[in-house]
Design an enzyme around this catalytic site. Sequence first.
Site, PDB file in Angstrom:
ATOM      1  N   ARG A 152       0.846  -1.187   0.000  1.00  0.00           N
ATOM      2  CA  ARG A 152       0.000   0.000   0.000  1.00  0.00           C
ATOM      3  C   ARG A 152       0.880   1.235   0.000  1.00  0.00           C
ATOM      4  O   ARG A 152       1.923   1.284   0.663  1.00  0.00           O
ATOM      5  CB  ARG A 152      -0.935   0.018   1.224  1.00  0.00           C
ATOM      6  CG  ARG A 152      -2.059  -1.017   1.173  1.00  0.00           C
ATOM      7  CD  ARG A 152      -3.060  -0.697   0.064  1.00  0.00           C
ATOM      8  NE  ARG A 152      -4.169  -1.642  -0.002  1.00  0.00           N
ATOM      9  CZ  ARG A 152      -4.202  -2.713  -0.788  1.00  0.00           C
ATOM     10  NH1 ARG A 152      -3.160  -2.981  -1.560  1.00  0.00           N
ATOM     11  NH2 ARG A 152      -5.254  -3.506  -0.797  1.00  0.00           N
TER      12      ARG A 152
ATOM     13  N   GLU B  80      -3.295   6.908  -5.023  1.00  0.00           N
ATOM     14  CA  GLU B  80      -3.274   5.695  -5.836  1.00  0.00           C
ATOM     15  C   GLU B  80      -2.949   5.999  -7.294  1.00  0.00           C
ATOM     16  O   GLU B  80      -2.154   5.299  -7.918  1.00  0.00           O
ATOM     17  CB  GLU B  80      -4.617   4.974  -5.729  1.00  0.00           C
ATOM     18  CG  GLU B  80      -4.736   3.729  -6.572  1.00  0.00           C
ATOM     19  CD  GLU B  80      -3.826   2.596  -6.119  1.00  0.00           C
ATOM     20  OE1 GLU B  80      -3.426   2.590  -4.942  1.00  0.00           O
ATOM     21  OE2 GLU B  80      -3.518   1.722  -6.934  1.00  0.00           O
TER      22      GLU B  80
ATOM     23  N   HIS C 160      -1.160  -0.573 -10.126  1.00  0.00           N
ATOM     24  CA  HIS C 160      -1.847  -1.531  -9.249  1.00  0.00           C
ATOM     25  C   HIS C 160      -2.252  -2.786 -10.033  1.00  0.00           C
ATOM     26  O   HIS C 160      -3.412  -3.210 -10.018  1.00  0.00           O
ATOM     27  CB  HIS C 160      -3.074  -0.848  -8.628  1.00  0.00           C
ATOM     28  CG  HIS C 160      -3.601  -1.559  -7.418  1.00  0.00           C
ATOM     29  ND1 HIS C 160      -4.373  -0.934  -6.465  1.00  0.00           N
ATOM     30  CD2 HIS C 160      -3.495  -2.850  -6.997  1.00  0.00           C
ATOM     31  CE1 HIS C 160      -4.718  -1.800  -5.522  1.00  0.00           C
ATOM     32  NE2 HIS C 160      -4.185  -2.974  -5.831  1.00  0.00           N
TER      33      HIS C 160
END
Length: 233
Positions: A144, A172, A191
């Site tokens: 993360r 993100e 991701h």
Amino acid sequence: MRVSSAAAANAEPVAEFTLAAILFSGKRVVDIARAYRAERSPADWDARYPGFGNYRRTVGVVGASRIGRRVIELLRPFDLTVLVSDPYLTEELPGARRSGLDELLAASDIVTLHAPALPETRHLIDARRLASMRDGATLINTARGALVDQEALTAELASGRLYAVLDHTEPEVLPAASPLYDLPNVLVTPHIAGSLGGELARLAGHALDELERYARGEPFAHGVAREALARLA
């Protein structure tokens, strides 16, 4: 109520991605491929990247989570020294030596993050700890973005002292003006380490297996314990 999780199935592609990132980082594949594409001529790569390669490198695994443990398993066939740091780890893991986090960061050529995002792990890798890493070391984050102080990491990477493979960032999606997109010592991916595409079938198969066990009155193979909820990764 009984609860099962497919986290173990999702751990597999993340661990595979991490293994590839570790081996490519040690071999300086991204740097050499970029230079070769630009120059299109022979070069003394060993002189340009002295000591590059994976033989007897030290890899530090931060977090003995499902993914962290699977990464350690996948690294066992290689001639690497593997350190692992996790405050909840009480047993020895085959193929790795337990270490304090600060010791691990100072000793590792490649550091890979596999800890959960919790209040106590926010910016676990801060400016001080980044500064303690070896010159030329690589930080891999498939966990993360919140685990790392993004501003401090960006400063270190902009200086050229460290390398990074970042599948997670904070935020993100990085701002369009972020220098991380263009720095030659950084590989940013959106991701993609976890289950995507054909890998989703593994999750479905995992869930169906658990449903069959439930229908037979058997315990889940991957049940979730209430006491572990606060630190699952």
